[in-house]
Design a protein around this motif. Structure first.
Motif, mmCIF file in Angstrom:
data_model
loop_
_atom_site.group_PDB
_atom_site.id
_atom_site.type_symbol
_atom_site.label_atom_id
_atom_site.label_comp_id
_atom_site.label_asym_id
_atom_site.label_seq_id
_atom_site.Cartn_x
_atom_site.Cartn_y
_atom_site.Cartn_z
ATOM 1 N N ALA A 110 0.838 -1.195 0.000
ATOM 2 C CA ALA A 110 0.000 0.000 0.000
ATOM 3 C C ALA A 110 0.878 1.253 0.000
ATOM 4 O O ALA A 110 1.952 1.284 0.603
ATOM 5 C CB ALA A 110 -0.914 0.002 1.223
ATOM 6 N N GLY A 111 0.438 2.276 -0.726
ATOM 7 C CA GLY A 111 1.194 3.517 -0.807
ATOM 8 C C GLY A 111 1.320 3.996 -2.231
ATOM 9 O O GLY A 111 0.518 3.627 -3.105
ATOM 10 N N PHE A 112 2.328 4.816 -2.484
ATOM 11 C CA PHE A 112 2.524 5.405 -3.799
ATOM 12 C C PHE A 112 3.720 4.761 -4.504
ATOM 13 O O PHE A 112 4.706 4.382 -3.866
ATOM 14 C CB PHE A 112 2.767 6.919 -3.695
ATOM 15 C CG PHE A 112 1.565 7.675 -3.227
ATOM 16 C CD1 PHE A 112 0.599 8.089 -4.126
ATOM 17 C CD2 PHE A 112 1.382 7.965 -1.893
ATOM 18 C CE1 PHE A 112 -0.529 8.782 -3.711
ATOM 19 C CE2 PHE A 112 0.265 8.654 -1.452
ATOM 20 C CZ PHE A 112 -0.691 9.058 -2.372
ATOM 21 N N VAL A 113 3.624 4.653 -5.824
ATOM 22 C CA VAL A 113 4.715 4.093 -6.619
ATOM 23 C C VAL A 113 4.774 4.835 -7.955
ATOM 24 O O VAL A 113 3.748 5.186 -8.527
ATOM 25 C CB VAL A 113 4.519 2.563 -6.826
ATOM 26 C CG1 VAL A 113 3.212 2.272 -7.545
ATOM 27 C CG2 VAL A 113 5.688 1.973 -7.587
ATOM 28 N N ARG A 114 5.971 5.110 -8.392
ATOM 29 C CA ARG A 114 6.170 5.825 -9.659
ATOM 30 C C ARG A 114 6.137 4.846 -10.826
ATOM 31 O O ARG A 114 6.566 3.697 -10.695
ATOM 32 C CB ARG A 114 7.509 6.570 -9.631
ATOM 33 C CG ARG A 114 7.733 7.509 -10.812
ATOM 34 C CD ARG A 114 8.955 8.378 -10.577
ATOM 35 N NE ARG A 114 10.179 7.605 -10.480
ATOM 36 C CZ ARG A 114 11.228 7.957 -9.751
ATOM 37 N NH1 ARG A 114 11.197 9.066 -9.037
ATOM 38 N NH2 ARG A 114 12.308 7.205 -9.717
ATOM 39 N N ASP A 115 5.623 5.308 -11.941
ATOM 40 C CA ASP A 115 5.620 4.489 -13.154
ATOM 41 C C ASP A 115 7.066 4.204 -13.575
ATOM 42 O O ASP A 115 7.927 5.092 -13.547
ATOM 43 C CB ASP A 115 4.878 5.217 -14.267
ATOM 44 C CG ASP A 115 4.627 4.322 -15.469
ATOM 45 O OD1 ASP A 115 3.518 3.807 -15.589
ATOM 46 O OD2 ASP A 115 5.552 4.149 -16.292
ATOM 47 N N GLU A 116 7.329 2.985 -13.969
ATOM 48 C CA GLU A 116 8.695 2.583 -14.318
ATOM 49 C C GLU A 116 9.196 3.239 -15.597
ATOM 50 O O GLU A 116 10.401 3.381 -15.806
ATOM 51 C CB GLU A 116 8.772 1.061 -14.452
ATOM 52 C CG GLU A 116 8.485 0.322 -13.151
ATOM 53 C CD GLU A 116 8.459 -1.186 -13.334
ATOM 54 O OE1 GLU A 116 8.531 -1.633 -14.495
ATOM 55 O OE2 GLU A 116 8.359 -1.906 -12.316
ATOM 56 N N PHE A 166 7.372 12.641 -10.275
ATOM 57 C CA PHE A 166 7.039 12.130 -8.945
ATOM 58 C C PHE A 166 8.313 11.753 -8.202
ATOM 59 O O PHE A 166 9.130 10.965 -8.678
ATOM 60 C CB PHE A 166 6.117 10.921 -9.054
ATOM 61 C CG PHE A 166 5.612 10.447 -7.719
ATOM 62 C CD1 PHE A 166 4.690 11.210 -7.020
ATOM 63 C CD2 PHE A 166 6.067 9.264 -7.164
ATOM 64 C CE1 PHE A 166 4.211 10.790 -5.788
ATOM 65 C CE2 PHE A 166 5.598 8.834 -5.934
ATOM 66 C CZ PHE A 166 4.669 9.599 -5.241
ATOM 67 N N ASP A 167 8.461 12.338 -7.008
ATOM 68 C CA ASP A 167 9.622 12.101 -6.156
ATOM 69 C C ASP A 167 9.245 11.047 -5.113
ATOM 70 O O ASP A 167 8.421 11.293 -4.227
ATOM 71 C CB ASP A 167 10.021 13.405 -5.474
ATOM 72 C CG ASP A 167 11.344 13.303 -4.722
ATOM 73 O OD1 ASP A 167 11.741 12.180 -4.367
ATOM 74 O OD2 ASP A 167 11.980 14.355 -4.488
ATOM 75 N N THR A 168 9.846 9.865 -5.194
ATOM 76 C CA THR A 168 9.499 8.766 -4.279
ATOM 77 C C THR A 168 10.013 9.014 -2.865
ATOM 78 O O THR A 168 9.557 8.355 -1.928
ATOM 79 C CB THR A 168 10.066 7.433 -4.807
ATOM 80 O OG1 THR A 168 11.486 7.578 -5.013
ATOM 81 C CG2 THR A 168 9.400 7.043 -6.117
ATOM 82 N N ASN A 169 10.933 9.952 -2.689
ATOM 83 C CA ASN A 169 11.437 10.249 -1.346
ATOM 84 C C ASN A 169 10.439 11.076 -0.536
ATOM 85 O O ASN A 169 10.389 10.985 0.686
ATOM 86 C CB ASN A 169 12.774 10.993 -1.422
ATOM 87 C CG ASN A 169 13.883 10.102 -1.943
ATOM 88 O OD1 ASN A 169 13.938 8.916 -1.633
ATOM 89 N ND2 ASN A 169 14.782 10.671 -2.742
ATOM 90 N N THR A 170 9.670 11.907 -1.219
ATOM 91 C CA THR A 170 8.732 12.795 -0.518
ATOM 92 C C THR A 170 7.275 12.481 -0.817
ATOM 93 O O THR A 170 6.378 13.065 -0.210
ATOM 94 C CB THR A 170 9.000 14.257 -0.914
ATOM 95 O OG1 THR A 170 8.770 14.423 -2.324
ATOM 96 C CG2 THR A 170 10.422 14.660 -0.567
ATOM 97 N N ALA A 184 16.316 11.814 -8.446
ATOM 98 C CA ALA A 184 17.237 10.812 -8.985
ATOM 99 C C ALA A 184 16.502 9.864 -9.922
ATOM 100 O O ALA A 184 15.383 9.428 -9.642
ATOM 101 C CB ALA A 184 17.871 10.038 -7.838
ATOM 102 N N GLY A 185 17.140 9.573 -11.043
ATOM 103 C CA GLY A 185 16.594 8.621 -11.998
ATOM 104 C C GLY A 185 15.620 9.205 -12.994
ATOM 105 O O GLY A 185 15.098 8.490 -13.832
ATOM 106 N N CYS A 186 15.377 10.516 -12.903
ATOM 107 C CA CYS A 186 14.417 11.143 -13.821
ATOM 108 C C CYS A 186 15.024 12.268 -14.640
ATOM 109 O O CYS A 186 14.305 13.031 -15.292
ATOM 110 C CB CYS A 186 13.235 11.700 -13.030
ATOM 111 S SG CYS A 186 12.206 10.426 -12.279
#
Length: 482
Positions: free
Chosen positions: A430-436, A465-469, A479-481
């Motif tokens: 459960a939570g948020f995830v960025r598209d690969e 989308f920042d997965t850290n925040t 990072a990675g984008c």
């Protein structure tokens, strides 16, 4: 002495008259300045005379209790910025009675940081102080709390009373400076009952913007209307609560004074891609969100300006639902549930019949502000005609087509690209995830008894989308984008 008594009595009467005036609360999504031509919306496009309250969206929060500017170049004048805050507040020069507020939060901000801040009395007090200073520094008349939502989306049960403590402390300080305090809140009972002590919050808020929309959308597997006014006879269980009337009556029954309840109406629709073109009514099976529009560019959501322009091109079948009192339209495999002039006229009559405080709309930049389908700002002017005695707007023919009981089969499929669906297996928890494959896209995974409900979202143009925040951020900072 008698003279002074007369003056105070007159001032009290004026204040009472202002309080009794129906409010028209206009949210402005500041990221709309980045949209393509035709949909790009600048602060100079706002007609402040048509709004009693204008709300600039959004600023954010950090865990130290500071108010955070999310788009400094757009919001501030520093470093050759666009000075959005300053230009927004200058709109009062055109309409001195209009009040301007700044909103904090929104869906993308989530709940976790707000939950942490309000749980700590010291940090909460710092936040209250920062809010007052922020409003004074940038010359806003007030502050709108759009925490989505206490005790949900990573929040905790203590949020319900901590939220009340926050509102009480804000109102105490706001009264010292003449500031307005409002909030945007979940509408339907299944959600609102988790988040709010309604009698307590009603004591401290000047008005409450109830978000009576998003009752159905492409996160579901069948078609449904964005903001139905009433339920259908064949609905049951929680579905009976997913409409405007049920939500309003829940809030009123729970202790919200009617004059403080501001009814939310959507200036956008929720869109689906049909699984079978021949099954195109309500609760028809779908295979994902509808195709993105040319301006908002978000699958599953279309601004009213995009809807009316598309309907104007022809080929759509429009059905006005007799029980829900709102329309939907379909063409090929595309299906949209939305509000128009006719449905909003009825909703404004509903506001007047219950003596509610007024109407709120999300959001002003997706009205037909260019007048491509007729008169400029038809939806906003409809609100004014019913609530403030403005000139009625005649519905345009494309959005008022009669119901076709045996619609002809379309001769061609829509020209839009097919809607995308969340990748299989995207949810691991459960939570948020960025598209690969696309940093601009992210998903919320909600665990429903071991089965994940997935909602797809898109960051505003230029952000990822920042997965850290768990927020949208500038690409070069993620990072990675790059």
């Amino acid at each position: 002495m008698n003279c002074w008594i007369f003056i105070f009595a007159a001032l009290a009467a004026l204040a009472s008259a202002d309080d009794s005036e129906k409010k028209i609360v206009c949210y402005f999504g500041s990221w709309s300045v980045y949209r393509p031509p035709g949909g790009k919306f600048d602060i100079s496009d706002i007609p402040p005379q048509l709004c009693t309250h204008l709300i600039y969206s959004f600023v954010g929060i950090n865990t130290q209790g500071n108010v955070i500017v999310l788009d400094a170049w757009n919001d501030l004048p520093d470093n050759w910025g666009k000075d959005g805050f300053g230009r927004f507040n200058k709109l009062r020069e055109q309409s001195p009675k209009t009040k301007t507020l700044i909103a904090i939060g929104g869906w993308n901000e989530g709940s976790v940081k707000y939950s942490d801040v309000v749980a700590n009395p010291t940090i909460r007090a710092r936040f209250v102080k920062n809010v007052v200073e922020f409003c004074q520094k940038h010359n806003f008349d007030g502050f709108d709390v759009d925490w989505e939502y206490p005790n949900q989306r990573g929040g905790k049960p203590a949020d319900v009373q901590n939220y009340i403590s926050l509102l009480k402390e804000l109102r105490t300080e706001f009264d010292k400076h003449g500031l307005i305090l409002s909030a945007a809140v979940a509408a339907a009972e299944p959600s609102a009952s988790l988040s709010y002590d309604i009698p307590a919050m009603s004591k401290y808020l000047h008005f409450i913007n109830v978000m009576t929309y998003d009752f159905h959308g492409a996160w579901e597997k069948t078609t449904g209307l964005n903001a139905p006014l009433y339920p259908r006879k064949d609905e049951s269980g929680n579905d009976l609560k997913l409409n405007v009337d049920a939500s309003v009556r829940y809030w009123l029954k729970s202790g919200c004074p009617p004059e403080k309840l501001i009814l939310g109406v959507p200036f956008y629709g929720r869109a689906f891609t049909l699984a079978n073109n021949n099954q195109n009514g309500l609760v028809a099976p779908t295979r994902g969100p509808g195709a993105a529009g040319p301006y908002t560019r978000e699958a599953g959501m279309l601004g009213y300006n995009e809807i009316c322009e598309s309907l104007k091109q022809g080929g759509w079948t429009i059905v006005r639902h007799a029980e829900h009192r709102v329309p939907y339209a379909f063409k090929g495999d595309q299906w949209i549930g939305y509000d128009d002039i006719t449905s909003l006229n009825e909703k404004m009559d509903y506001i007047n019949s219950l003596n509610l405080g007024g109407a709120m709309m999300w959001s002003i930049e997706t009205d037909d502000f260019n007048g491509n389908c007729g008169e400029k700002y038809p939806l906003l002017k409809t609100l004014n005609a019913k609530l403030r005695g403005g000139v009625p707007i005649e519905p345009s023919k494309p959005t008022e087509a009669p119901k076709e009981t045996n619609p002809p089969k379309p001769t061609a499929q829509p020209t839009q690209p097919p809607a995308t669906t969340p990748p299989n297996g995207i949810c691991k928890k459960a939570g948020f995830v960025r598209d690969e494959k696309d940093c601009n896209v992210f998903y919320q995974c909600v665990d429903l008894n071991g089965i994940y409900k997935v909602e797809r979202f898109t960051c505003p143009s230029g952000l990822v989308f920042d997965t850290n925040t768990n927020n949208c951020n500038y690409k070069n900072l993620v990072a990675g984008c790059n």
